[in-house]
Design an enzyme around this catalytic site. Structure first.
Site, short mmCIF file in Angstrom:
data_model
loop_
_atom_site.label_atom_id
_atom_site.label_comp_id
_atom_site.label_asym_id
_atom_site.label_seq_id
_atom_site.Cartn_x
_atom_site.Cartn_y
_atom_site.Cartn_z
N TRP A 72 -41.95 47.30 3.22
CA TRP A 72 -41.17 46.84 1.91
C TRP A 72 -40.09 48.29 2.23
O TRP A 72 -40.43 49.10 3.61
CB TRP A 72 -41.75 46.72 0.94
CG TRP A 72 -42.98 48.06 0.38
CD1 TRP A 72 -43.87 47.77 0.51
CD2 TRP A 72 -43.37 49.70 -0.15
NE1 TRP A 72 -44.90 48.40 0.60
CE2 TRP A 72 -44.37 49.77 -0.27
CE3 TRP A 72 -41.76 49.34 -1.15
CZ2 TRP A 72 -44.55 51.03 -0.70
CZ3 TRP A 72 -42.59 51.15 -1.47
CH2 TRP A 72 -43.90 51.71 -1.97
N HIS A 73 -39.60 48.97 1.21
CA HIS A 73 -38.41 50.08 1.85
C HIS A 73 -38.39 50.91 0.57
O HIS A 73 -37.29 50.90 -0.58
CB HIS A 73 -36.94 49.35 2.10
CG HIS A 73 -36.40 48.69 2.80
ND1 HIS A 73 -36.38 49.37 4.04
CD2 HIS A 73 -36.95 47.27 3.11
CE1 HIS A 73 -35.73 48.70 5.42
NE2 HIS A 73 -36.05 47.15 4.69
N PRO A 74 -39.36 51.89 0.88
CA PRO A 74 -39.34 52.91 -0.26
C PRO A 74 -38.27 54.44 -1.13
O PRO A 74 -38.32 53.74 -1.40
CB PRO A 74 -40.69 53.91 -0.16
CG PRO A 74 -40.63 53.39 1.64
CD PRO A 74 -40.18 51.88 1.94
#
Length: 146
Positions: A72-74
């Site tokens: 995922w893309h924090p």
């Protein structure tokens, strides 16, 4: 990785859409658990469900070594504002992003590695590179090319 997250934020991670999942490929939980090398090296910290219903490993950490992985893309929670994408910007989403960044920086501080010369360190800093505006063809506003 999540040890210092407050309980209410861990609850939010399991109940709210606060992670940016913008991908088409990933390691399913079934494949991960069926792979002895992955299973013995990493611990699954979280899973998520893809649009097609497949359960994939979204966060993992090394059992013995400080190796971490997220699917995922924090970074998008705090830094991406493209209106064509549903980047999560809620209070909890930004908090997750901030705490994860703090965690990773603190992990880096544990290293005793350093540059042997100040000039070498200066050349390696991000400030010596110019970001390129890419929002006209990418979900990201700026990208660094190395």
């Amino acid at each position: 990785m999540f040890a210092d997250f407050p309980p209410e934020l861990l609850k939010a991670l399991s109940e709210e859409p606060i992670t940016g999942n913008f991908h088409h490929y990933g390691v399913t939980e079934q494949v991960f658990l069926g792979n002895e090398k992955l299973r013995s090296f990493f611990t699954i910290l979280s899973t998520n469900t893809a649009e097609n219903g497949a359960v994939f490993v979204s966060t993992m950490e090394g059992r013995r070594y400080p190796f971490y992985g997220v699917q995922w893309h924090p970074e998008v929670n705090r830094f991406q504002w493209n209106p064509h994408y549903s980047f999560p910007h809620s209070k909890n989403a930004v908090h997750v992003s901030s705490l994860l960044a703090q965690f990773l920086v603190n992990e880096g501080r544990k290293s005793s590695h350093h540059f042997s010369q100040q000039e070498e360190e200066s050349r390696a800093l991000i400030y010596t590179y110019n970001p390129v505006y890419t929002a006209n063809f990418s979900a990201y506003e700026q990208i660094y090319f190395f």
